[in-house]
Design a protein around this motif. Structure first.
Motif, PDB file in Angstrom:
ATOM      1  N   GLU A 250       0.817  -1.210   0.000  1.00 24.97           N
ATOM      2  CA  GLU A 250       0.000   0.000   0.000  1.00 24.97           C
ATOM      3  C   GLU A 250       0.853   1.264   0.000  1.00 24.97           C
ATOM      4  N   ARG A 251       2.137   1.124   0.347  1.00 27.64           N
ATOM      5  CA  ARG A 251       3.020   2.291   0.420  1.00 27.64           C
ATOM      6  C   ARG A 251       4.008   2.336  -0.745  1.00 27.64           C
ATOM      7  N   GLN A 252       3.883   1.411  -1.702  1.00 25.07           N
ATOM      8  CA  GLN A 252       4.849   1.304  -2.781  1.00 25.07           C
ATOM      9  C   GLN A 252       4.199   1.682  -4.101  1.00 25.07           C
ATOM     10  N   SER A 253       4.919   2.431  -4.930  1.00 23.64           N
ATOM     11  CA  SER A 253       4.383   2.837  -6.227  1.00 23.64           C
ATOM     12  C   SER A 253       4.443   1.667  -7.203  1.00 23.64           C
ATOM     13  N   PRO A 254       3.579   1.676  -8.230  1.00 27.23           N
ATOM     14  CA  PRO A 254       3.633   0.598  -9.230  1.00 27.23           C
ATOM     15  C   PRO A 254       5.002   0.485  -9.892  1.00 27.23           C
ATOM     16  N   HIS A 255       5.636   1.613 -10.160  1.00 27.32           N
ATOM     17  CA  HIS A 255       6.949   1.612 -10.804  1.00 27.32           C
ATOM     18  C   HIS A 255       7.967   0.872  -9.931  1.00 27.32           C
ATOM     19  N   ASP A 256       7.997   1.196  -8.644  1.00 25.83           N
ATOM     20  CA  ASP A 256       8.917   0.528  -7.720  1.00 25.83           C
ATOM     21  C   ASP A 256       8.608  -0.961  -7.608  1.00 25.83           C
ATOM     22  N   ARG A 257       7.334  -1.303  -7.575  1.00 23.21           N
ATOM     23  CA  ARG A 257       6.932  -2.692  -7.393  1.00 23.21           C
ATOM     24  C   ARG A 257       7.353  -3.548  -8.596  1.00 23.21           C
ATOM     25  N   ILE A 258       7.152  -3.029  -9.807  1.00 24.84           N
ATOM     26  CA  ILE A 258       7.538  -3.779 -11.006  1.00 24.84           C
ATOM     27  C   ILE A 258       9.043  -4.004 -11.031  1.00 24.84           C
ATOM     28  N   HIS A 259       9.805  -2.954 -10.732  1.00 22.67           N
ATOM     29  CA  HIS A 259      11.265  -3.088 -10.708  1.00 22.67           C
ATOM     30  C   HIS A 259      11.701  -4.077  -9.632  1.00 22.67           C
ATOM     31  N   SER A 260      11.104  -3.987  -8.459  1.00 21.80           N
ATOM     32  CA  SER A 260      11.495  -4.838  -7.338  1.00 21.80           C
ATOM     33  C   SER A 260      11.235  -6.314  -7.653  1.00 21.80           C
ATOM     34  N   TYR A 261      10.054  -6.613  -8.157  1.00 23.41           N
ATOM     35  CA  TYR A 261       9.714  -8.001  -8.472  1.00 23.41           C
ATOM     36  C   TYR A 261      10.670  -8.577  -9.520  1.00 23.41           C
ATOM     37  N   ALA A 262      10.947  -7.790 -10.552  1.00 20.16           N
ATOM     38  CA  ALA A 262      11.811  -8.277 -11.630  1.00 20.16           C
ATOM     39  C   ALA A 262      13.224  -8.561 -11.108  1.00 20.16           C
ATOM     40  N   ILE A 263      13.747  -7.663 -10.278  1.00 22.34           N
ATOM     41  CA  ILE A 263      15.111  -7.829  -9.761  1.00 22.34           C
ATOM     42  C   ILE A 263      15.203  -9.057  -8.871  1.00 22.34           C
ATOM     43  N   TRP A 264      14.245  -9.220  -7.965  1.00 17.41           N
ATOM     44  CA  TRP A 264      14.306 -10.346  -7.033  1.00 17.41           C
ATOM     45  C   TRP A 264      14.131 -11.687  -7.752  1.00 17.41           C
ATOM     46  N   GLU A 265      13.300 -11.737  -8.783  1.00 14.51           N
ATOM     47  CA  GLU A 265      13.142 -12.990  -9.528  1.00 14.51           C
ATOM     48  C   GLU A 265      14.466 -13.416 -10.152  1.00 14.51           C
ATOM     49  N   VAL A 266      15.184 -12.457 -10.725  1.00 17.89           N
ATOM     50  CA  VAL A 266      16.465 -12.772 -11.361  1.00 17.89           C
ATOM     51  C   VAL A 266      17.492 -13.189 -10.311  1.00 17.89           C
ATOM     52  N   VAL A 267      17.543 -12.462  -9.192  1.00 16.48           N
ATOM     53  CA  VAL A 267      18.528 -12.759  -8.151  1.00 16.48           C
ATOM     54  C   VAL A 267      18.311 -14.151  -7.567  1.00 16.48           C
ATOM     55  N   VAL A 268      17.057 -14.475  -7.224  1.00 18.22           N
ATOM     56  CA  VAL A 268      16.773 -15.789  -6.635  1.00 18.22           C
ATOM     57  C   VAL A 268      17.114 -16.899  -7.620  1.00 18.22           C
ATOM     58  N   PHE A 269      16.769 -16.698  -8.874  1.00 18.16           N
ATOM     59  CA  PHE A 269      17.052 -17.731  -9.873  1.00 18.16           C
ATOM     60  C   PHE A 269      18.562 -17.906 -10.064  1.00 18.16           C
ATOM     61  N   LEU A 270      19.288 -16.807 -10.145  1.00 13.22           N
ATOM     62  CA  LEU A 270      20.735 -16.880 -10.348  1.00 13.22           C
ATOM     63  C   LEU A 270      21.432 -17.542  -9.164  1.00 13.22           C
ATOM     64  N   LEU A 271      20.979 -17.259  -7.957  1.00 12.85           N
ATOM     65  CA  LEU A 271      21.567 -17.887  -6.779  1.00 12.85           C
ATOM     66  C   LEU A 271      21.259 -19.380  -6.731  1.00 12.85           C
ATOM     67  N   ASN A 272      20.083 -19.774  -7.192  1.00  9.53           N
ATOM     68  CA  ASN A 272      19.779 -21.201  -7.302  1.00  9.53           C
ATOM     69  C   ASN A 272      20.743 -21.892  -8.263  1.00  9.53           C
ATOM     70  N   VAL A 273      21.021 -21.233  -9.375  1.00  8.50           N
ATOM     71  CA  VAL A 273      21.981 -21.772 -10.341  1.00  8.50           C
ATOM     72  C   VAL A 273      23.343 -21.956  -9.686  1.00  8.50           C
ATOM     73  N   LEU A 274      23.792 -20.937  -8.948  1.00 11.00           N
ATOM     74  CA  LEU A 274      25.100 -21.002  -8.289  1.00 11.00           C
ATOM     75  C   LEU A 274      25.137 -22.099  -7.232  1.00 11.00           C
ATOM     76  N   ALA A 275      24.038 -22.287  -6.500  1.00  8.86           N
ATOM     77  CA  ALA A 275      24.000 -23.325  -5.459  1.00  8.86           C
ATOM     78  C   ALA A 275      24.171 -24.710  -6.064  1.00  8.86           C
ATOM     79  N   PHE A 276      23.485 -24.968  -7.167  1.00  7.75           N
ATOM     80  CA  PHE A 276      23.619 -26.281  -7.810  1.00  7.75           C
ATOM     81  C   PHE A 276      25.023 -26.483  -8.363  1.00  7.75           C
ATOM     82  N   LEU A 277      25.626 -25.424  -8.879  1.00  4.03           N
ATOM     83  CA  LEU A 277      26.999 -25.543  -9.384  1.00  4.03           C
ATOM     84  C   LEU A 277      27.969 -25.877  -8.256  1.00  4.03           C
ATOM     85  N   LEU A 278      27.889 -25.140  -7.162  1.00  2.00           N
ATOM     86  CA  LEU A 278      28.810 -25.363  -6.048  1.00  2.00           C
ATOM     87  C   LEU A 278      28.635 -26.751  -5.447  1.00  2.00           C
TER      88      LEU A 278
END
Length: 513
Positions: A250-278
């Motif tokens: 309720e306190r976040q703008s649509p612009h911030d929310r779209i950017h935030s969701y996109a960034i976190w999806e990429v970060v979580v996925f990339l870290l999953n990739v790194l975990a399986f590699l290690l």
């Protein structure tokens, strides 16, 4: 540099395998597991280690934030009994069974055997929901599986932490055990406090890159502070994310929310990739430094652990399923789950990133560390491949009746929002108000049919066709040198937002695989 190079190779392999995942309806974590093993098997793959504490913070913290943000506390209260049965009892039973096997078969010290059991006990619901989202399944089943992934991590890591302390300390003091006992409530309090502080600071950084960076500082910082205070970092992250999910949108703008969701999806996925590699690299190093006489018994034991992990969950879930059907009063107002739901939940036991990260977090010199790492990897790979590849056919075989409760709730909510917008226009009879009122009424008529207002209608089709024409003209103006690149990018972003507004969500969302 070697880690970075292999990381790029793994990402490329993962991209290819993810396309296979989409076409064959295979959960993407299954393909990540295969990619990690393939890259680790390359002759030039380096021997890379990671700091144990860093492994937990790096891989678990963002995954928990991402999962907990989508799970409401009221759902935990509503489904408390199935969640307790899965996140607590199933984890304890699996831990006990694996620990018994570790002591009886290979002679692991009791604390080390318990640590192994806690490692392989909690399923990763992300692996299951990646598949379940493709089928029309009972909404309640999916909700319970998502909630389980949060709370079973907390229970498993609490047992794991206690076992590591017992195995590595010459004397386990009463103060140490008391500290472990208060770790969970203390972590919850810390997470809520952290969320409150973030909610006070974030509005001042809205719309800035600093606001996105603050999300990472808050997430990883909360984990680190909880670790320093010897509190449950897992529960800190769960409480932090749930509090932010309750009060943040309720306190976040649509612009911030779209950017935030996109960034976190990429970060979580990339870290999953790194975990399986290690984890694949760790297993490769273990295999290379052991001869076959030592390796085969270890692999045989890892196979036994895999079978125990699958069997205990399946047996317990089916027992619970029959129990609540025999005594439905146990569930209160909830309808007892069907046998088909029990079979599905029991088979959704794929292990994932938590098992990998916790295994990597074992200190060097831990009793039976190599055997525990091999067993953990075997359970992750075995469940992702065996259960992941058969989950789709099993769902087809069980033939669930379509659950339309979510679509019905969305339609009801959409109509209520349109009524609120119409009410806001009131008696305004200006030309602009009349035009907007007609648009709202048209949207309402479409929504009453259970359709998204932007999915049908000549106006929306014409709008999207117009946007396509604008894009073609914009590209031509850029190529001819009529406009500079800065103007091109500004107008392209403007067209992007217009197209998003003119399209239903499922036309523009990013797929997980």
């Amino acid at each position: 540099m070697a880690l970075f190079e292999n990381m790029l190779i793994l990402v490329l392999v993962a991209i290819v395998l993810l396309q296979v995942s989409r076409r064959l309806s295979v959960p993407y974590p299954t393909m990540l597991a295969l990619a990690g093993v393939l890259v680790a098997a390359l002759p030039w793959a380096p021997d890379i280690a990671i700091d144990p504490q860093l492994a937990l913070a790096l891989f678990i913290a963002p995954a928990l934030l991402d999962a907990a943000y989508d799970f409401a506390p009221r759902e935990a209260r509503r489904f408390w009994l199935p969640l307790f049965a899965l996140a607590a009892i199933a984890v304890v039973l699996t831990t006990a069974a694996v620990a018994w096997a570790g002591v009886a078969i290979v002679g692991l010290p009791l604390a080390a055997a318990i640590a192994l059991g806690a490692l392989v006990a909690p399923p990763d619901a992300a692996a299951a929901t990646a598949m379940l989202g493709r089928f029309a399944l009972p909404r309640r089943t999916v909700t319970v599986l998502k909630g389980e992934s949060l709370f079973n991590d907390a229970v498993a890591l609490l047992i794991f932490s206690a076992a590591v302390v017992a195995a590595t300390s010459t004397e386990t003091s009463t103060a140490q055990m008391f500290g472990i006992a208060i770790a969970v409530p203390g972590g919850v309090v810390l997470g809520i406090l952290f969320a409150r502080c973030y909610l006070m600071i974030a509005p001042h950084l809205a719309g800035t890159l600093g606001g996105r960076l603050l999300e990472f500082v808050a997430g990883f910082g909360a984990w680190i502070i909880a670790e320093r205070l010897h509190l449950s970092a897992v529960m800190t992250m769960v409480a932090l994310a749930m509090t932010l999910a309750r009060y943040g949108p309720e306190r976040q703008s649509p612009h911030d929310r779209i950017h935030s969701y996109a960034i976190w999806e990429v970060v979580v996925f990339l870290l999953n990739v790194l975990a399986f590699l290690l984890m694949g690299l760790q297993a490769r190093a273990i295999i290379l430094r052991h001869d076959l006489d030592q390796l085969w018994p270890a692999l045989s034991f890892a196979g036994i652990v895999l079978l125990i992990a699958i069997a205990v969950r399946l047996v317990w879930v089916l027992f619970y399923n029959r129990l609540v059907n025999y005594w439905p009063r146990l569930l209160g107002p909830l309808t007892p789950p069907t046998l088909a739901q029990g079979i599905l939940v029991g088979w959704c036991g794929m292990r994932g990133v938590l098992t990998l990260a916790a295994a990597l977090a074992l200190p060097m010199g831990f009793p039976g560390r190599d055997l525990i790492l091999l067993s953990a990897l075997a359970v992750v790979l075995g469940t992702l491949i065996l259960q992941g590849l058969t989950l789709g056919p099993l769902i087809t075989l069980l033939n669930f009746a379509p659950d339309e409760s979510f679509d019905e709730a969305v339609t009801k909510t959409r109509l209520a929002l349109l009524d609120a917008a119409l009410g806001e226009l009131g008696g305004n009879e200006s030309d602009a108000a009349q035009h907007l009122r007609e648009a709202y009424l048209s949207d309402r008529a479409t929504a009453e049919k259970g359709l998204h207002p932007r999915s049908v209608g000549d106006i929306n089709d014409l709008c999207r066709d117009g946007i396509a024409a604008k894009r073609a003209k914009l590209a031509a103006m850029r190529r001819s040198g009529e406009i500079e690149d800065d103007v091109f990018h500004a107008m392209q972003e403007e067209l992007d937002w217009i197209e998003l507004a003119a399209s239903p969500p499922d036309w523009v969302e990013i797929e997980e695989s």
